[in-house]
Scaffold this active site. Structure first.
Site: not given
Ligand code: CO
Length: 134
Positions: A7, A79, A130
């Protein structure tokens, strides 16, 4: 080592208007807001055919995205998240390469109920990364 793109997360000041923008203007499939007090954010998940977007709104006094929104008052990409097969193997490899892991270096349970780590943006082209256990 990194696998699927999981994502992109966008920090927003107002989750209701951000959700409406994606739902009504862009015609996307959006979730209900999900408060995550342990991460200091409320999240809306947007599901696209090939990936996800997360809208993040600060929750509580010490939200980790508060400073980002001070610098980016219109919101912005916060992010990106990549999947890895084994979060501990990935962490150890990155540490050996000299990359900095945020926090205490131990994976935390992320928004999808899986272990995650965050990598220092200064080590990754100015982008907070991440890693999520696949
Ligand atoms: Co995230």
């Amino acid at each position: 080592m990194i696998g699927r793109f999981n994502h992109v997360a966008i920090a927003v000041k107002n989750l209701d208007s951000a959700t409406a923008l994606y739902r009504d203007t862009l015609g996307a499939d959006v979730s209900d807001p999900l408060p995550q007090p342990e991460h200091g954010v409320t999240v809306v998940f947007i599901t696209l055919p090939n990936t996800k977007i997360e809208l993040l709104e600060p929750l509580g006094e010490a939200s980790p995205i508060a400073k980002f929104l001070e610098k980016n008052p219109d919101g912005g990409i916060h992010h990106v998240c990549y999947e890895v097969d084994d979060i501990f193997t990935a962490r150890d490899r990155l540490k050996n390469e000299g990359a900095r892991i945020l926090g205490n270096g131990e994976p935390k349970i992320g928004a999808h109920g899986k272990p995650v780590l965050f990598l220092h943006p200064k080590d990754f082209l100015g982008t907070l990364v991440e890693l999520e256990q696949a």
